[in-house]
Structures are given as structure tokens and as C-alpha cells.
Design an enzyme around this catalytic site. Structure first.
Site, PDB file in Angstrom:
ATOM      1  N   MET A  28      -5.563  -5.671  -2.232  1.00 42.30           N
ATOM      2  CA  MET A  28      -5.982  -5.102  -3.000  1.00 42.30           C
ATOM      3  C   MET A  28      -5.937  -5.324  -4.376  1.00 42.30           C
ATOM      4  SD  MET A  28      -3.019  -1.669  -2.206  1.00 42.30           S
ATOM      5  CE  MET A  28      -2.073  -2.349  -2.686  1.00 42.30           C
ATOM      6  N   HIS A  32      -3.869 -14.104  -5.838  1.00 43.05           N
ATOM      7  CA  HIS A  32      -3.134 -15.272  -5.961  1.00 43.05           C
ATOM      8  C   HIS A  32      -3.671 -15.727  -4.183  1.00 43.05           C
ATOM      9  CE1 HIS A  32      -0.307 -13.540  -2.902  1.00 43.05           C
ATOM     10  NE2 HIS A  32      -0.652 -11.873  -3.281  1.00 43.05           N
ATOM     11  N   HIS A  35      -3.552 -14.529  -0.910  1.00 45.82           N
ATOM     12  CA  HIS A  35      -4.608 -14.600  -0.482  1.00 45.82           C
ATOM     13  C   HIS A  35      -5.507 -15.066  -0.048  1.00 45.82           C
ATOM     14  CE1 HIS A  35      -3.717 -10.918  -3.559  1.00 45.82           C
ATOM     15  NE2 HIS A  35      -3.288  -9.861  -2.150  1.00 45.82           N
ATOM     16  N   GLN A  59      -1.833   4.902  -0.358  1.00 47.40           N
ATOM     17  CA  GLN A  59      -0.658   4.202   0.443  1.00 47.40           C
ATOM     18  C   GLN A  59       0.361   3.841  -0.452  1.00 47.40           C
ATOM     19  OE1 GLN A  59      -2.974   0.516   1.641  1.00 47.40           O
ATOM     20  NE2 GLN A  59      -1.067  -0.622   1.171  1.00 47.40           N
ATOM     21  N   LYS A 147       3.247 -11.569   5.173  1.00 50.39           N
ATOM     22  CA  LYS A 147       4.241 -11.338   4.456  1.00 50.39           C
ATOM     23  C   LYS A 147       5.351  -9.715   4.450  1.00 50.39           C
ATOM     24  CE  LYS A 147       5.353 -10.157   0.136  1.00 50.39           C
ATOM     25  NZ  LYS A 147       4.160  -9.281  -1.004  1.00 50.39           N
ATOM     26  N   ASP A 148       4.103  -9.009   4.780  1.00 47.33           N
ATOM     27  CA  ASP A 148       4.202  -7.609   5.134  1.00 47.33           C
ATOM     28  C   ASP A 148       4.366  -7.902   6.559  1.00 47.33           C
ATOM     29  OD1 ASP A 148       3.540  -6.515   2.718  1.00 47.33           O
ATOM     30  OD2 ASP A 148       1.799  -8.387   2.094  1.00 47.33           O
ATOM     31  N   GLN A 151       3.919  -4.727   8.891  1.00 41.81           N
ATOM     32  CA  GLN A 151       2.510  -3.469   8.369  1.00 41.81           C
ATOM     33  C   GLN A 151       1.807  -5.073   9.665  1.00 41.81           C
ATOM     34  OE1 GLN A 151       0.405  -3.415   4.325  1.00 41.81           O
ATOM     35  NE2 GLN A 151      -0.491  -5.830   4.997  1.00 41.81           N
ATOM     36  N   SER A 184       1.722  -9.502  -5.780  1.00 41.52           N
ATOM     37  CA  SER A 184       0.649  -9.234  -6.833  1.00 41.52           C
ATOM     38  C   SER A 184       1.733  -8.401  -7.716  1.00 41.52           C
ATOM     39  CB  SER A 184      -0.258  -7.653  -6.545  1.00 41.52           C
ATOM     40  OG  SER A 184      -0.716  -8.286  -5.786  1.00 41.52           O
ATOM     41  N   ARG A 185       3.015  -7.730  -6.979  1.00 37.22           N
ATOM     42  CA  ARG A 185       3.742  -6.782  -7.984  1.00 37.22           C
ATOM     43  C   ARG A 185       4.853  -7.920  -8.947  1.00 37.22           C
ATOM     44  NH1 ARG A 185       3.442  -3.712  -3.697  1.00 37.22           N
ATOM     45  NH2 ARG A 185       2.883  -1.857  -3.656  1.00 37.22           N
TER      46      ARG A 185
HETATM   47  P1  AMP Z   1      -2.497  -7.128  -0.833  1.00 39.68           P
HETATM   48  O1  AMP Z   1      -3.035  -7.194  -1.915  1.00 39.68           O
HETATM   49  O2  AMP Z   1      -1.151  -7.127  -1.156  1.00 39.68           O
HETATM   50  O3  AMP Z   1      -2.192  -5.466   0.169  1.00 39.68           O
HETATM   51  O4  AMP Z   1      -2.237  -7.866   0.602  1.00 39.68           O
HETATM   52  C1  AMP Z   1      -3.727  -8.177   1.458  1.00 39.68           C
HETATM   53  C2  AMP Z   1      -3.422  -8.990   2.492  1.00 39.68           C
HETATM   54  O5  AMP Z   1      -2.543 -10.410   1.547  1.00 39.68           O
HETATM   55  C3  AMP Z   1      -1.994  -8.537   3.067  1.00 39.68           C
HETATM   56  O6  AMP Z   1      -2.526  -9.089   4.504  1.00 39.68           O
HETATM   57  C4  AMP Z   1      -0.722  -8.817   2.608  1.00 39.68           C
HETATM   58  O7  AMP Z   1       0.182  -9.474   4.257  1.00 39.68           O
HETATM   59  C5  AMP Z   1      -1.621 -10.738   2.496  1.00 39.68           C
HETATM   60  N1  AMP Z   1      -0.582 -11.256   2.076  1.00 39.68           N
HETATM   61  C6  AMP Z   1      -0.058 -11.063   0.158  1.00 39.68           C
HETATM   62  N2  AMP Z   1       0.814 -11.830  -0.204  1.00 39.68           N
HETATM   63  C7  AMP Z   1       0.889 -13.062   0.499  1.00 39.68           C
HETATM   64  C8  AMP Z   1       1.840 -13.981   0.481  1.00 39.68           C
HETATM   65  N3  AMP Z   1       2.279 -14.505  -0.469  1.00 39.68           N
HETATM   66  N4  AMP Z   1       1.280 -14.946   1.780  1.00 39.68           N
HETATM   67  C9  AMP Z   1       0.136 -14.386   2.804  1.00 39.68           C
HETATM   68  N5  AMP Z   1      -0.590 -13.489   2.516  1.00 39.68           N
HETATM   69  C10 AMP Z   1      -0.178 -12.430   1.764  1.00 39.68           C
END
Ligand code: AMP
Length: 252
Positions: A28, A32, A35, A59, A147-148, A151, A184-185
Site C-alpha cells: 500500500m 520502508h 517492504h 480493507q 508482521k501481518d 493476513q 507505515s502507520r
Molecule cells: P502494507 O503496505 O502495509 O500493506 O504491506 C505490504 C507488505 O509488506 C505486506 O506483506 C506486509 O506484511 C509487509 N510488511 C509490512 N511491514 C513489514 C515489516 N516491518 N517487515 C516485513 N514485512 C513487512
């Protein structure tokens, strides 16, 4: 890096990539090091890496969370270019939800607990968009962060149930120096909140009982959605004021 904003154009490009192995990292945005660790793994394991950025409105169970979600597209593009990503997919909601969200992916068990309980509709929106992207990219491997964790389990279950051809690959959580999982939050935390946030992973991975951890978190003024032992992990979701954090650790 090729930036593709039109689904039909991408489908033509994809058809020409027939002989290459493709790794896919859906995101999304507001990228960082977490990602980027997924991108780096994909680059190591595939001929071509495709990243998508789409802040999926379906979502988000709270409109403010969607509105305030950090969007840093120009910076994201620079990071992806620096990491030699081959394709960035930037599709809009109108094209991705041309069906007005009339087709949805519903899982009836695992999605009902933890995040699903506290964020109604979240997993339906997440699974629906992930399936759309998996069908569009037809990757050999797709990378998701632990982390998720719930999910990841749901995407893996969907992939198995629907006989999707893509391998769903879990990747370890990347953390800041003080242990806070990158997210991101986190950018929405003020400096004193950010300082307090580090107690969350510290306590979650401590050998204390859930009751003790809960009491300590309350002492530091966290609001708790859940702290629970499941899937050989200790998982938690907490609030610092209006910012929600989730995390989990493997239990030995
Ligand atoms: P998001 O942009 O938050 O939807 O995350 C995109 C992908 O990056 C998802 O598969 C997340 O689980 C993964 N992700 C987010 N933060 C981390 C983190 N700190 N370490 C590893 N993967 C992450």
C-alpha cells in the site's frame, strides 16, 4: 523501472513475459525497509520483480484510517528504482473495482478472529484485492510479511483453496533499532508516542504471562485489542492514542 497504470496495458506486457520467473510484492506504499526486504528477496529468487502500490479502500474499516494513511508515491518510486525493481503497478480503484466490489472473497473461519474481529470487513477487502493482483501478475512467487501474520495465513489458505499457481512466501518482520516493527502507520506517532511504542514489542516477546503483559501495557497507557498465544506465536494489537499497532513473535 517501468511504471504501468493501465490494467489492459499490463496484461499485454505480462503475456510477453512468458519465459521469465516473476516475483510479486503487493503493497500500500509509504515504503520502508520492511517492504524493501520483500523486494530484495524477490529479486534474489526471480528473473523479474513486480511491485504494486494500491491503498485499498475496501480493507479499511475506518474512514479516517484510510484518509490519513500516509501516501508518499514520489519517494516510493525513488526507493523502488534504487532497488532495481522491474515493474511498478499503479492501478486505480475504478479499474480494480470495475464490478463495484460485487465479487468478494470471503473466508469464514480464520478471518473471524483477532484482526477480523476488531476490523470488520478488513479481510474480505484484503483477500479480494490480493486475489485480483495475483491473477493480474500470475507470479511464480509472491512475498508477504510475517508482521501481518494472520493476513499471511489467510492468503496462503486462499491460494491453496483456489489452487492458485503462485507460491506464497513468508518474510521475517523488519524492525527499528529499538524493536518496533516497521509500519507505515508508525509515521503517525509523535516523538513521545514513538518512544512509548517500543514497549509493545519488548513486552510481547518477554517470557511474562499474558496477564502480566496486559497489566504493564495498561500501565504505559496502551489500549489493548488482544494479546493471545496462537499458531506457536504470541500476537498482539494495541492502540497508542489513535494509532493502532500489531505485532507477533514466534514462541520457543
Ligand atoms: P502494507 O503496505 O502495509 O500493506 O504491506 C505490504 C507488505 O509488506 C505486506 O506483506 C506486509 O506484511 C509487509 N510488511 C509490512 N511491514 C513489514 C515489516 N516491518 N517487515 C516485513 N514485512 C513487512
Amino acid at each position: 523501472m517501468n511504471i504501468v497504470t493501465n490494467i489492459k496495458v499490463w496484461q499485454k506486457i505480462r503475456n510477453k513475459l512468458r519465459d521469465k520467473s516473476i516475483g510479486f510484492v503487493p503493497t500500500m506504499g509509504n515504503l520502508h525497509a520492511g517492504h524493501l526486504s520483500l523486494c530484495i528477496k524477490s529479486k534474489l529468487e526471480n528473473d523479474i520483480t513486480v511491485v504494486s502500490i494500491f491503498v485499498n479502500p475496501k480493507q479499511f474499516n475506518q474512514i479516517q484510517d484510510f484518509e490519513f494513511y500516509p501516501r508518499t508515491l514520489e519517494q516510493d518510486k525513488i526507493l523502488l528504482k534504487l532497488n532495481h525493481i522491474d515493474y511498478l503497478l499503479l492501478f486505480d480503484a475504478e479499474s480494480l473495482y470495475a464490478d463495484q466490489y460485487q465479487i468478494q472473497i470471503i473466508e469464514t473461519e480464520l478471518s473471524q478472529i483477532l484482526e477480523g474481529k476488531y476490523r470488520p470487513g478488513h479481510f474480505v477487502g484484503m483477500l479480494t484485492i490480493v486475489l485480483k493482483f495475483l491473477n493480474l501478475v500470475r507470479a511464480e512467487n509472491a512475498y508477504f510479511g510475517e508482521k501481518d501474520y494472520q493476513q499471511y495465513l489467510l492468503i496462503k489458505k486462499m491460494s491453496e483453496s483456489l489452487f492458485l499457481p503462485t507460491n506464497i512466501i513468508p518474510c521475517p518482520t523488519v524492525r527499528d533499532k529499538d524493536g518496533l516493527a516497521m509500519s507505515s502507520r508508525n509515521s503517525r506517532l509523535h516523538s513521545d508516542q514513538r518512544h512509548r511504542a517500543a514497549f509493545f514489542p519488548k513486552l510481547l516477546q518477554s517470557p511474562d504471562t499474558i496477564e502480566k503483559i496486559t497489566n504493564k501495557l495498561i500501565h504505559y497507557h496502551f489500549k489493548i485489542d488482544y494479546i493471545i498465544d496462537q499458531w506457536h506465536r504470541r500476537l498482539g494489537a494495541v492502540w497508542i492514542d489513535d494509532v493502532r499497532l500489531i505485532d507477533n513473535f514466534l514462541r520457543r
